[in-house]
Design a protein around this motif. Sequence first.
Motif, mmCIF file in Angstrom:
data_model
loop_
_atom_site.group_PDB
_atom_site.id
_atom_site.type_symbol
_atom_site.label_atom_id
_atom_site.label_comp_id
_atom_site.label_asym_id
_atom_site.label_seq_id
_atom_site.Cartn_x
_atom_site.Cartn_y
_atom_site.Cartn_z
ATOM 1 N N TYR A 15 3.186 5.062 6.012
ATOM 2 C CA TYR A 15 2.055 4.541 5.254
ATOM 3 C C TYR A 15 2.282 3.060 4.979
ATOM 4 O O TYR A 15 3.332 2.658 4.475
ATOM 5 C CB TYR A 15 1.898 5.299 3.941
ATOM 6 C CG TYR A 15 0.797 4.757 3.077
ATOM 7 C CD1 TYR A 15 -0.530 4.925 3.435
ATOM 8 C CD2 TYR A 15 1.072 4.065 1.906
ATOM 9 C CE1 TYR A 15 -1.555 4.428 2.659
ATOM 10 C CE2 TYR A 15 0.059 3.563 1.117
ATOM 11 C CZ TYR A 15 -1.245 3.747 1.493
ATOM 12 O OH TYR A 15 -2.257 3.252 0.721
ATOM 13 N N LEU B 186 -8.664 -8.405 1.820
ATOM 14 C CA LEU B 186 -7.990 -7.154 1.491
ATOM 15 C C LEU B 186 -7.983 -6.245 2.699
ATOM 16 O O LEU B 186 -9.042 -5.907 3.256
ATOM 17 C CB LEU B 186 -8.686 -6.462 0.315
ATOM 18 C CG LEU B 186 -8.074 -5.130 -0.104
ATOM 19 C CD1 LEU B 186 -6.680 -5.317 -0.639
ATOM 20 C CD2 LEU B 186 -8.954 -4.458 -1.145
ATOM 21 N N VAL B 187 -6.808 -5.840 3.113
ATOM 22 C CA VAL B 187 -6.651 -4.908 4.238
ATOM 23 C C VAL B 187 -6.327 -3.542 3.613
ATOM 24 O O VAL B 187 -5.336 -3.423 2.887
ATOM 25 C CB VAL B 187 -5.517 -5.359 5.181
ATOM 26 C CG1 VAL B 187 -5.336 -4.352 6.297
ATOM 27 C CG2 VAL B 187 -5.805 -6.740 5.729
ATOM 28 N N PRO B 188 -7.154 -2.516 3.855
ATOM 29 C CA PRO B 188 -6.897 -1.219 3.237
ATOM 30 C C PRO B 188 -5.624 -0.566 3.771
ATOM 31 O O PRO B 188 -5.168 -0.878 4.868
ATOM 32 C CB PRO B 188 -8.138 -0.391 3.608
ATOM 33 C CG PRO B 188 -8.750 -1.090 4.763
ATOM 34 C CD PRO B 188 -8.342 -2.513 4.692
ATOM 35 N N GLY B 189 -5.088 0.339 2.983
ATOM 36 C CA GLY B 189 -3.897 1.056 3.396
ATOM 37 C C GLY B 189 -4.206 1.979 4.574
ATOM 38 O O GLY B 189 -5.329 2.440 4.753
ATOM 39 N N ALA B 190 -3.183 2.240 5.386
ATOM 40 C CA ALA B 190 -3.378 3.102 6.560
ATOM 41 C C ALA B 190 -2.036 3.680 6.974
ATOM 42 O O ALA B 190 -0.980 3.199 6.568
ATOM 43 C CB ALA B 190 -3.959 2.274 7.702
ATOM 44 N N PRO C 205 0.788 0.229 2.696
ATOM 45 C CA PRO C 205 -0.127 0.104 1.558
ATOM 46 C C PRO C 205 -1.122 -1.042 1.750
ATOM 47 O O PRO C 205 -0.936 -1.927 2.585
ATOM 48 C CB PRO C 205 0.806 -0.161 0.377
ATOM 49 C CG PRO C 205 2.075 -0.641 0.951
ATOM 50 C CD PRO C 205 2.159 -0.099 2.340
ATOM 51 N N ALA C 206 -2.172 -1.002 0.947
ATOM 52 C CA ALA C 206 -3.176 -2.070 0.986
ATOM 53 C C ALA C 206 -2.502 -3.396 0.647
ATOM 54 O O ALA C 206 -1.608 -3.459 -0.202
ATOM 55 C CB ALA C 206 -4.296 -1.766 0.009
ATOM 56 N N HIS C 207 -2.934 -4.436 1.345
ATOM 57 C CA HIS C 207 -2.363 -5.758 1.104
ATOM 58 C C HIS C 207 -3.399 -6.827 1.449
ATOM 59 O O HIS C 207 -4.453 -6.532 2.000
ATOM 60 C CB HIS C 207 -1.079 -5.951 1.918
ATOM 61 C CG HIS C 207 -1.276 -5.800 3.395
ATOM 62 N ND1 HIS C 207 -1.350 -4.567 4.002
ATOM 63 C CD2 HIS C 207 -1.428 -6.722 4.377
ATOM 64 C CE1 HIS C 207 -1.531 -4.726 5.298
ATOM 65 N NE2 HIS C 207 -1.587 -6.033 5.548
#
Length: 87
Positions: free
Chosen positions: A71, A81-85, A73-75
């Motif tokens: 995982y 903002l890049v969502p978590g994936a 995390p969002a950063h």
Amino acid sequence: MIRTVLTEIGIFLIPFAVYAGFLIATRAGVALPASWPLDMLAKLTLAALLLVIVSFVLLAEYTGAPPNSTYVPAHIENGRLVPGAEK
């Protein structure tokens, strides 16, 4: 999380709804206490618990991230903002 809990509550109520539908179809009187004897409630509760256990096992087995995934995390990258994936 709430959706999962409400789904499990709905699954638990399925046997009771089916039995109420049976009572309605046979015109036995859904609201009469005699239509809901203690042994029938025990059987319905056991069936409901079995359905919930099976649904928990299926939920654990077929949902979530794939094995060996990581995982991230969002950063924020370049001010966005890049969502978590999972990768």
